[in-house]
Design a protein around this motif. Sequence first.
Motif, PDB file in Angstrom:
ATOM      1  N   HIS A 190     141.652  40.197 108.221  1.00  0.00           N
ATOM      2  CA  HIS A 190     142.936  39.729 108.743  1.00  0.00           C
ATOM      3  C   HIS A 190     144.057  39.854 107.722  1.00  0.00           C
ATOM      4  CE1 HIS A 190     143.377  35.836 106.582  1.00  0.00           C
ATOM      5  NE2 HIS A 190     142.087  36.006 106.422  1.00  0.00           N
ATOM      6  N   CYS A 191     143.695  39.933 106.426  1.00  0.00           N
ATOM      7  CA  CYS A 191     144.724  40.039 105.373  1.00  0.00           C
ATOM      8  C   CYS A 191     144.476  41.237 104.469  1.00  0.00           C
ATOM      9  CB  CYS A 191     144.790  38.751 104.561  1.00  0.00           C
ATOM     10  SG  CYS A 191     143.224  38.272 103.800  1.00  0.00           S
ATOM     11  N   HIS A 228     144.343  44.537 111.134  1.00  0.00           N
ATOM     12  CA  HIS A 228     145.786  44.460 110.929  1.00  0.00           C
ATOM     13  C   HIS A 228     146.464  45.597 111.698  1.00  0.00           C
ATOM     14  CE1 HIS A 228     149.652  44.721 108.857  1.00  0.00           C
ATOM     15  NE2 HIS A 228     149.421  43.532 108.338  1.00  0.00           N
ATOM     16  N   ASN A 242     145.940  37.183  97.373  1.00  0.00           N
ATOM     17  CA  ASN A 242     146.606  36.766  98.607  1.00  0.00           C
ATOM     18  C   ASN A 242     147.888  36.013  98.227  1.00  0.00           C
ATOM     19  OD1 ASN A 242     147.387  35.326 100.993  1.00  0.00           O
ATOM     20  ND2 ASN A 242     145.322  35.606 101.800  1.00  0.00           N
ATOM     21  N   LYS A 244     150.335  35.012 100.029  1.00  0.00           N
ATOM     22  CA  LYS A 244     150.657  33.894 100.927  1.00  0.00           C
ATOM     23  C   LYS A 244     149.948  32.625 100.451  1.00  0.00           C
ATOM     24  CE  LYS A 244     150.727  32.585 105.839  1.00  0.00           C
ATOM     25  NZ  LYS A 244     149.877  31.379 105.829  1.00  0.00           N
ATOM     26  N   ARG A 438     156.230  41.207 102.579  1.00  0.00           N
ATOM     27  CA  ARG A 438     154.814  41.159 102.245  1.00  0.00           C
ATOM     28  C   ARG A 438     154.510  42.308 101.271  1.00  0.00           C
ATOM     29  NH1 ARG A 438     156.160  37.425 104.711  1.00  0.00           N
ATOM     30  NH2 ARG A 438     155.202  36.439 106.524  1.00  0.00           N
TER      31      ARG A 438
END
Length: 439
Positions: A190-191, A228, A242, A244, A438
Amino acid sequence: MTTTAAPVRPPRITDDLRTDAAALRRQTADDDARLAELPAKPDRTPAQQQAADRLHRSSRSLRARFMAAHAPAVHAELTEGGTGWLRIAELAAAATDRFPGLVPTKEQLRQERTHRQAHKEAREIDQAIFLHGLLGVPTVGRHIVDAMRQPTPRALALLDDFRRSGVAEFATVRLERDGDIGRVTLCNAHCLNAEDDQLTADLETAVDLVLLDDGIRVGLLRGTTMTHPRYAGRRVFSAGINLKHLHEGKISYIDFLLDRELGYLSKIVRGLWTSTDGGCAEKPWAAAVDTFAIGGGMQVLLACDQVVAGTDAYFTLPAAQEGIVPGLANLRLGRWMGARLARDIILTGRKLHAAEPEARLLCAEIVGPDEVGPAADRAAARLTAPAVVANRHMLNLADEPVDVFRTYVAEFALVQSDRLYSPDVLAKIGARWSTGERR
Protein backbone atom coordinates in the motif's frame (compact mmCIF):
# COMPACT_ATOMS: atom_id res chain seq x y z
CA MET A 1 4.44 31.07 37.36
CA THR A 2 7.99 31.55 36.08
CA THR A 3 8.46 29.62 32.88
CA THR A 4 11.80 30.98 31.71
CA ALA A 5 13.92 30.40 34.81
CA ALA A 6 17.21 28.65 34.11
CA PRO A 7 17.68 25.15 35.51
CA VAL A 8 19.94 24.73 38.50
CA ARG A 9 23.62 24.17 37.84
CA PRO A 10 24.19 20.48 36.94
CA PRO A 11 26.09 18.47 39.54
CA ARG A 12 29.69 17.42 39.15
CA ILE A 13 30.36 13.86 38.02
CA THR A 14 32.53 11.85 40.43
CA ASP A 15 34.13 8.42 40.18
CA ASP A 16 31.38 6.79 42.22
CA LEU A 17 28.53 5.21 40.24
CA ARG A 18 25.98 5.31 43.06
CA THR A 19 26.69 8.91 43.98
CA ASP A 20 26.43 10.04 40.38
CA ALA A 21 23.31 7.96 39.72
CA ALA A 22 21.59 9.62 42.69
CA ALA A 23 22.61 13.06 41.44
CA LEU A 24 21.35 12.19 37.96
CA ARG A 25 18.01 11.07 39.37
CA ARG A 26 17.55 14.27 41.37
CA GLN A 27 18.61 16.63 38.59
CA THR A 28 16.53 15.04 35.82
CA ALA A 29 13.49 14.83 38.12
CA ASP A 30 13.84 18.53 38.88
CA ASP A 31 14.19 19.39 35.19
CA ASP A 32 11.15 17.23 34.33
CA ALA A 33 9.10 18.91 37.05
CA ARG A 34 9.94 22.33 35.64
CA LEU A 35 9.14 21.08 32.14
CA ALA A 36 5.74 19.87 33.33
CA GLU A 37 4.88 23.42 34.42
CA LEU A 38 5.06 24.55 30.80
CA PRO A 39 2.23 24.17 28.27
CA ALA A 40 2.38 21.33 25.75
CA LYS A 41 4.94 21.99 23.04
CA PRO A 42 2.49 23.18 20.32
CA ASP A 43 1.05 25.77 22.75
CA ARG A 44 4.30 27.30 24.00
CA THR A 45 5.43 30.83 23.37
CA PRO A 46 8.96 31.26 21.97
CA ALA A 47 10.17 32.18 25.48
CA GLN A 48 8.57 29.07 26.95
CA GLN A 49 10.12 26.87 24.27
CA GLN A 50 13.52 28.40 25.01
CA ALA A 51 12.99 27.52 28.68
CA ALA A 52 12.11 23.93 27.69
CA ASP A 53 15.22 23.73 25.51
CA ARG A 54 17.40 24.87 28.43
CA LEU A 55 15.91 22.19 30.66
CA HIS A 56 16.53 19.49 28.08
CA ARG A 57 20.10 20.69 27.54
CA SER A 58 20.70 20.58 31.29
CA SER A 59 19.52 16.99 31.62
CA ARG A 60 21.23 15.83 28.42
CA SER A 61 24.55 17.32 29.35
CA LEU A 62 24.44 15.47 32.66
CA ARG A 63 23.41 12.19 30.98
CA ALA A 64 26.27 12.47 28.49
CA ARG A 65 28.82 13.11 31.25
CA PHE A 66 27.38 10.27 33.32
CA MET A 67 27.69 7.81 30.42
CA ALA A 68 31.20 9.02 29.57
CA ALA A 69 32.25 8.20 33.13
CA HIS A 70 30.24 5.04 33.80
CA ALA A 71 29.22 3.27 30.57
CA PRO A 72 31.08 -0.01 31.32
CA ALA A 73 29.70 -0.13 34.86
CA VAL A 74 26.17 0.67 33.67
CA HIS A 75 26.31 -2.11 31.07
CA ALA A 76 27.73 -4.58 33.60
CA GLU A 77 24.87 -3.88 35.99
CA LEU A 78 22.20 -4.14 33.30
CA THR A 79 23.59 -7.44 31.95
CA GLU A 80 24.61 -9.08 35.24
CA GLY A 81 28.28 -8.65 34.54
CA GLY A 82 27.98 -9.35 30.82
CA THR A 83 26.19 -12.69 31.22
CA GLY A 84 22.89 -11.34 29.92
CA TRP A 85 22.46 -10.75 26.20
CA LEU A 86 20.00 -7.88 25.96
CA ARG A 87 18.85 -6.18 22.79
CA ILE A 88 19.10 -2.40 22.76
CA ALA A 89 15.40 -1.97 23.55
CA GLU A 90 15.82 -4.30 26.53
CA LEU A 91 18.89 -2.39 27.71
CA ALA A 92 16.98 0.89 27.58
CA ALA A 93 14.01 -0.64 29.42
CA ALA A 94 16.26 -2.08 32.12
CA ALA A 95 18.00 1.26 32.56
CA THR A 96 14.74 3.00 33.45
CA ASP A 97 14.58 0.87 36.63
CA ARG A 98 18.27 0.66 37.55
CA PHE A 99 19.20 4.25 36.68
CA PRO A 100 16.15 6.55 36.89
CA GLY A 101 16.51 9.64 34.75
CA LEU A 102 19.08 8.14 32.41
CA VAL A 103 16.58 7.23 29.67
CA PRO A 104 12.89 8.02 29.11
CA THR A 105 10.35 5.97 31.04
CA LYS A 106 7.82 3.74 29.33
CA GLU A 107 5.11 6.30 30.08
CA GLN A 108 7.14 9.18 28.67
CA LEU A 109 7.70 7.24 25.45
CA ARG A 110 4.02 6.33 25.28
CA GLN A 111 3.12 10.00 25.56
CA GLU A 112 5.62 10.89 22.86
CA ARG A 113 4.08 8.32 20.54
CA THR A 114 0.74 10.16 20.67
CA HIS A 115 2.27 13.28 19.09
CA ARG A 116 3.47 14.03 15.59
CA GLN A 117 7.24 14.39 15.25
CA ALA A 118 7.28 18.18 15.50
CA HIS A 119 5.27 18.17 18.73
CA LYS A 120 7.42 15.73 20.69
CA GLU A 121 9.87 16.56 23.48
CA ALA A 122 12.52 14.61 21.52
CA ARG A 123 13.06 12.18 24.38
CA GLU A 124 14.54 9.68 21.94
CA ILE A 125 17.64 11.88 22.00
CA ASP A 126 18.05 10.72 25.61
CA GLN A 127 17.99 7.12 24.39
CA ALA A 128 20.63 8.08 21.82
CA ILE A 129 22.95 9.52 24.50
CA PHE A 130 22.63 6.26 26.45
CA LEU A 131 23.29 3.99 23.45
CA HIS A 132 26.06 6.20 22.08
CA GLY A 133 27.81 5.87 25.42
CA LEU A 134 27.50 2.09 25.47
CA LEU A 135 28.40 1.43 21.83
CA GLY A 136 31.38 3.76 22.06
CA VAL A 137 33.16 1.43 24.53
CA PRO A 138 34.80 -1.37 22.49
CA THR A 139 34.09 -4.31 24.81
CA VAL A 140 30.58 -3.12 25.64
CA GLY A 141 29.76 -2.23 22.04
CA ARG A 142 30.90 -5.61 20.73
CA HIS A 143 28.75 -7.32 23.37
CA ILE A 144 25.73 -5.33 22.13
CA VAL A 145 26.51 -6.10 18.47
CA ASP A 146 26.62 -9.81 19.31
CA ALA A 147 23.44 -9.61 21.39
CA MET A 148 21.62 -8.01 18.46
CA ARG A 149 22.80 -10.83 16.17
CA GLN A 150 21.01 -13.50 18.17
CA PRO A 151 17.76 -14.96 16.77
CA THR A 152 14.67 -13.15 17.94
CA PRO A 153 12.24 -15.01 20.21
CA ARG A 154 9.60 -14.58 17.51
CA ALA A 155 11.74 -16.41 14.94
CA LEU A 156 12.60 -19.21 17.34
CA ALA A 157 8.92 -19.70 18.13
CA LEU A 158 8.11 -20.01 14.40
CA LEU A 159 11.11 -22.10 13.37
CA ASP A 160 9.66 -25.61 13.72
CA ASP A 161 6.53 -24.68 11.80
CA PHE A 162 8.57 -23.04 9.04
CA ARG A 163 10.82 -26.07 8.75
CA ARG A 164 7.72 -28.21 8.18
CA SER A 165 5.77 -25.90 5.86
CA GLY A 166 8.48 -23.86 4.15
CA VAL A 167 6.23 -20.78 4.30
CA ALA A 168 5.94 -17.91 6.78
CA GLU A 169 3.51 -15.02 6.32
CA PHE A 170 3.82 -11.71 8.17
CA ALA A 171 1.98 -8.41 7.90
CA THR A 172 4.55 -6.91 5.52
CA VAL A 173 6.78 -9.82 4.45
CA ARG A 174 6.35 -13.29 2.96
CA LEU A 175 9.03 -15.97 3.25
CA GLU A 176 9.06 -19.13 1.15
CA ARG A 177 11.61 -21.91 0.85
CA ASP A 178 12.04 -22.70 -2.84
CA GLY A 179 14.60 -25.46 -3.24
CA ASP A 180 17.69 -24.09 -1.53
CA ILE A 181 16.59 -20.45 -1.92
CA GLY A 182 14.82 -18.54 0.85
CA ARG A 183 12.62 -16.07 -1.02
CA VAL A 184 11.93 -13.00 1.12
CA THR A 185 9.27 -10.84 -0.50
CA LEU A 186 8.54 -7.33 0.75
CA CYS A 187 4.75 -6.98 0.84
CA ASN A 188 4.12 -3.48 2.22
CA ALA A 189 2.34 -2.82 -1.05
CA HIS A 190 0.00 0.00 0.00
CA CYS A 191 3.00 2.33 0.48
CA LEU A 192 5.38 1.02 -2.20
CA ASN A 193 7.26 -1.13 0.32
CA ALA A 194 8.17 1.90 2.40
CA GLU A 195 10.00 1.01 5.61
CA ASP A 196 8.39 1.36 9.01
CA ASP A 197 8.51 -0.28 12.44
CA GLN A 198 6.41 -3.25 11.31
CA LEU A 199 8.47 -3.98 8.20
CA THR A 200 11.67 -3.86 10.25
CA ALA A 201 10.33 -6.41 12.74
CA ASP A 202 8.96 -8.68 10.01
CA LEU A 203 12.16 -8.55 7.97
CA GLU A 204 14.32 -9.46 10.94
CA THR A 205 12.12 -12.47 11.67
CA ALA A 206 12.31 -13.57 8.04
CA VAL A 207 16.10 -13.14 7.91
CA ASP A 208 16.43 -15.17 11.11
CA LEU A 209 14.38 -18.00 9.64
CA VAL A 210 16.44 -18.04 6.45
CA LEU A 211 19.64 -18.26 8.49
CA LEU A 212 18.27 -20.91 10.87
CA ASP A 213 16.68 -23.23 8.28
CA ASP A 214 19.07 -26.00 7.24
CA GLY A 215 17.35 -26.44 3.88
CA ILE A 216 18.13 -22.90 2.72
CA ARG A 217 21.55 -22.02 1.33
CA VAL A 218 20.96 -18.48 0.06
CA GLY A 219 18.51 -15.66 0.77
CA LEU A 220 16.85 -13.66 -2.03
CA LEU A 221 15.10 -10.32 -1.45
CA ARG A 222 12.51 -8.88 -3.85
CA GLY A 223 9.53 -6.55 -3.72
CA THR A 224 5.98 -7.72 -4.44
CA THR A 225 3.53 -6.47 -7.07
CA MET A 226 2.04 -3.11 -6.16
CA THR A 227 -1.56 -2.04 -5.59
CA HIS A 228 -0.67 1.68 -5.66
CA PRO A 229 -2.48 3.26 -8.65
CA ARG A 230 0.66 4.70 -10.16
CA TYR A 231 2.51 1.36 -10.09
CA ALA A 232 -0.40 -1.12 -10.16
CA GLY A 233 0.70 -4.48 -11.53
CA ARG A 234 4.41 -3.66 -11.27
CA ARG A 235 6.91 -4.89 -8.73
CA VAL A 236 8.73 -2.32 -6.63
CA PHE A 237 11.71 -2.99 -4.38
CA SER A 238 11.39 -0.20 -1.79
CA ALA A 239 10.49 3.47 -1.40
CA GLY A 240 12.67 3.86 1.71
CA ILE A 241 11.57 5.29 5.03
CA ASN A 242 7.83 5.90 5.37
CA LEU A 243 7.81 9.71 5.47
CA LYS A 244 4.14 9.81 6.43
CA HIS A 245 4.91 7.74 9.52
CA LEU A 246 7.89 9.97 10.28
CA HIS A 247 5.71 13.07 10.10
CA GLU A 248 3.11 11.43 12.34
CA GLY A 249 5.73 10.42 14.92
CA LYS A 250 5.32 6.70 14.24
CA ILE A 251 8.92 5.94 13.30
CA SER A 252 10.68 4.59 16.37
CA TYR A 253 14.27 5.54 17.05
CA ILE A 254 15.14 2.13 18.55
CA ASP A 255 12.60 -0.23 17.00
CA PHE A 256 13.20 1.12 13.50
CA LEU A 257 16.30 3.25 13.03
CA LEU A 258 18.72 1.28 15.19
CA ASP A 259 17.10 -2.16 15.07
CA ARG A 260 17.38 -2.30 11.27
CA GLU A 261 21.14 -1.53 11.35
CA LEU A 262 22.05 -3.71 14.33
CA GLY A 263 19.33 -6.28 13.56
CA TYR A 264 18.45 -7.71 10.17
CA LEU A 265 21.02 -5.76 8.12
CA SER A 266 23.84 -6.78 10.45
CA LYS A 267 22.59 -10.37 10.31
CA ILE A 268 22.61 -10.32 6.52
CA VAL A 269 26.24 -9.17 6.58
CA ARG A 270 27.55 -11.18 9.55
CA GLY A 271 25.03 -13.94 10.15
CA LEU A 272 23.44 -15.04 13.40
CA TRP A 273 25.41 -15.51 16.60
CA THR A 274 24.41 -17.60 19.59
CA SER A 275 25.75 -16.94 23.09
CA THR A 276 25.30 -20.56 24.17
CA ASP A 277 27.95 -22.08 21.92
CA GLY A 278 29.46 -19.10 20.11
CA GLY A 279 28.18 -20.54 16.84
CA CYS A 280 27.47 -18.49 13.74
CA ALA A 281 24.91 -19.17 11.01
CA GLU A 282 25.96 -17.19 7.95
CA LYS A 283 24.59 -17.33 4.39
CA PRO A 284 24.95 -15.31 1.18
CA TRP A 285 22.22 -12.93 0.02
CA ALA A 286 21.01 -11.70 -3.36
CA ALA A 287 18.53 -8.93 -4.18
CA ALA A 288 16.30 -8.34 -7.19
CA VAL A 289 15.43 -4.70 -7.89
CA ASP A 290 12.31 -3.81 -9.84
CA THR A 291 11.41 -0.17 -10.61
CA PHE A 292 13.39 1.54 -7.84
CA ALA A 293 15.33 1.18 -4.59
CA ILE A 294 15.07 4.49 -2.76
CA GLY A 295 16.78 5.43 0.49
CA GLY A 296 16.62 2.49 2.88
CA GLY A 297 15.89 0.24 -0.09
CA MET A 298 19.24 1.11 -1.63
CA GLN A 299 20.89 0.69 1.78
CA VAL A 300 19.67 -2.92 1.88
CA LEU A 301 21.45 -3.64 -1.40
CA LEU A 302 24.77 -2.62 0.14
CA ALA A 303 24.48 -5.53 2.58
CA CYS A 304 23.87 -8.09 -0.18
CA ASP A 305 26.39 -10.12 -2.18
CA GLN A 306 24.67 -10.01 -5.58
CA VAL A 307 22.25 -7.40 -6.92
CA VAL A 308 20.20 -7.80 -10.10
CA ALA A 309 18.15 -4.92 -11.51
CA GLY A 310 15.89 -4.17 -14.44
CA THR A 311 17.04 -1.69 -17.05
CA ASP A 312 14.19 0.63 -16.08
CA ALA A 313 15.14 0.68 -12.38
CA TYR A 314 16.88 3.46 -10.49
CA PHE A 315 18.63 3.94 -7.16
CA THR A 316 18.85 6.98 -4.93
CA LEU A 317 19.74 8.05 -1.38
CA PRO A 318 17.77 11.28 -0.77
CA ALA A 319 18.39 11.33 2.99
CA ALA A 320 20.70 14.36 2.96
CA GLN A 321 18.07 16.37 1.08
CA GLU A 322 15.46 15.20 3.59
CA GLY A 323 17.79 16.17 6.42
CA ILE A 324 18.77 12.79 7.86
CA VAL A 325 21.62 10.27 7.52
CA PRO A 326 21.12 7.30 5.14
CA GLY A 327 21.87 4.57 7.66
CA LEU A 328 25.17 2.81 6.98
CA ALA A 329 25.35 3.97 3.36
CA ASN A 330 28.00 6.52 4.35
CA LEU A 331 30.14 3.60 5.55
CA ARG A 332 29.39 1.09 2.79
CA LEU A 333 28.65 2.88 -0.47
CA GLY A 334 32.23 3.98 -1.12
CA ARG A 335 33.40 0.37 -1.06
CA TRP A 336 30.96 -0.49 -3.83
CA MET A 337 31.18 2.59 -6.01
CA GLY A 338 34.26 4.59 -5.02
CA ALA A 339 34.53 7.57 -2.71
CA ARG A 340 33.82 10.35 -5.22
CA LEU A 341 30.68 8.77 -6.68
CA ALA A 342 29.48 7.85 -3.18
CA ARG A 343 29.76 11.50 -2.10
CA ASP A 344 27.88 12.60 -5.18
CA ILE A 345 25.02 10.17 -4.52
CA ILE A 346 24.80 10.85 -0.77
CA LEU A 347 25.47 14.58 -0.59
CA THR A 348 23.57 15.71 -3.71
CA GLY A 349 20.88 13.04 -3.93
CA ARG A 350 21.93 12.01 -7.42
CA LYS A 351 19.55 9.47 -8.94
CA LEU A 352 21.48 6.57 -10.46
CA HIS A 353 19.68 4.81 -13.30
CA ALA A 354 20.38 1.17 -14.01
CA ALA A 355 21.08 2.05 -17.64
CA GLU A 356 24.03 4.26 -16.62
CA PRO A 357 27.51 2.69 -16.73
CA GLU A 358 28.12 3.51 -13.05
CA ALA A 359 25.24 1.22 -12.05
CA ARG A 360 27.48 -1.73 -12.93
CA LEU A 361 29.44 -0.95 -9.77
CA LEU A 362 26.36 -1.76 -7.71
CA CYS A 363 24.71 -4.48 -9.78
CA ALA A 364 26.11 -7.85 -10.81
CA GLU A 365 23.62 -8.01 -13.67
CA ILE A 366 21.23 -5.56 -15.37
CA VAL A 367 18.55 -7.14 -17.52
CA GLY A 368 15.24 -6.33 -19.17
CA PRO A 369 12.38 -5.68 -16.74
CA ASP A 370 10.76 -9.04 -17.58
CA GLU A 371 14.01 -10.91 -16.94
CA VAL A 372 14.68 -9.71 -13.37
CA GLY A 373 13.21 -12.82 -11.74
CA PRO A 374 15.16 -15.42 -13.76
CA ALA A 375 18.35 -13.36 -13.50
CA ALA A 376 17.96 -13.12 -9.73
CA ASP A 377 17.54 -16.89 -9.54
CA ARG A 378 20.76 -17.31 -11.50
CA ALA A 379 22.52 -14.88 -9.16
CA ALA A 380 21.29 -16.84 -6.15
CA ALA A 381 22.47 -20.10 -7.73
CA ARG A 382 25.95 -18.62 -8.17
CA LEU A 383 26.09 -18.15 -4.40
CA THR A 384 25.43 -21.78 -3.49
CA ALA A 385 28.97 -23.05 -4.12
CA PRO A 386 30.46 -24.63 -0.97
CA ALA A 387 33.22 -22.05 -0.45
CA VAL A 388 31.03 -18.96 -0.90
CA VAL A 389 30.17 -18.62 2.80
CA ALA A 390 33.80 -18.80 3.91
CA ASN A 391 34.91 -16.30 1.29
CA ARG A 392 32.10 -13.78 1.91
CA HIS A 393 32.95 -14.04 5.62
CA MET A 394 36.56 -13.05 4.91
CA LEU A 395 35.50 -10.32 2.47
CA ASN A 396 33.15 -8.79 5.02
CA LEU A 397 35.81 -9.06 7.72
CA ALA A 398 38.23 -7.13 5.52
CA ASP A 399 35.66 -4.60 4.28
CA GLU A 400 33.90 -3.92 7.56
CA PRO A 401 35.61 -5.11 10.76
CA VAL A 402 33.25 -5.30 13.72
CA ASP A 403 34.94 -2.40 15.50
CA VAL A 404 34.61 -0.19 12.41
CA PHE A 405 30.91 -1.07 12.26
CA ARG A 406 30.50 -0.52 16.01
CA THR A 407 32.25 2.85 15.97
CA TYR A 408 30.10 4.03 13.06
CA VAL A 409 26.85 2.90 14.67
CA ALA A 410 27.81 4.58 17.96
CA GLU A 411 28.18 7.93 16.21
CA PHE A 412 25.19 7.31 13.94
CA ALA A 413 23.04 6.68 17.03
CA LEU A 414 23.74 10.21 18.26
CA VAL A 415 23.83 12.10 14.95
CA GLN A 416 20.63 10.58 13.58
CA SER A 417 18.66 11.30 16.75
CA ASP A 418 19.65 14.95 16.52
CA ARG A 419 18.71 15.15 12.84
CA LEU A 420 15.28 13.61 13.49
CA TYR A 421 14.35 16.62 15.61
CA SER A 422 16.24 19.32 13.73
CA PRO A 423 14.11 22.31 12.62
CA ASP A 424 14.88 21.77 8.92
CA VAL A 425 13.74 18.12 9.04
CA LEU A 426 10.54 18.94 10.93
CA ALA A 427 9.78 21.77 8.52
CA LYS A 428 10.36 19.61 5.44
CA ILE A 429 8.23 16.66 6.49
CA GLY A 430 5.51 19.00 7.76
CA ALA A 431 5.43 20.90 4.48
CA ARG A 432 5.31 17.72 2.42
CA TRP A 433 2.32 16.30 4.22
CA SER A 434 0.44 19.58 4.48
CA THR A 435 0.75 20.20 0.73
CA GLY A 436 0.19 16.59 -0.31
CA GLU A 437 3.71 16.12 -1.69
CA ARG A 438 5.02 12.56 -1.54
CA ARG A 439 8.36 10.94 -2.24
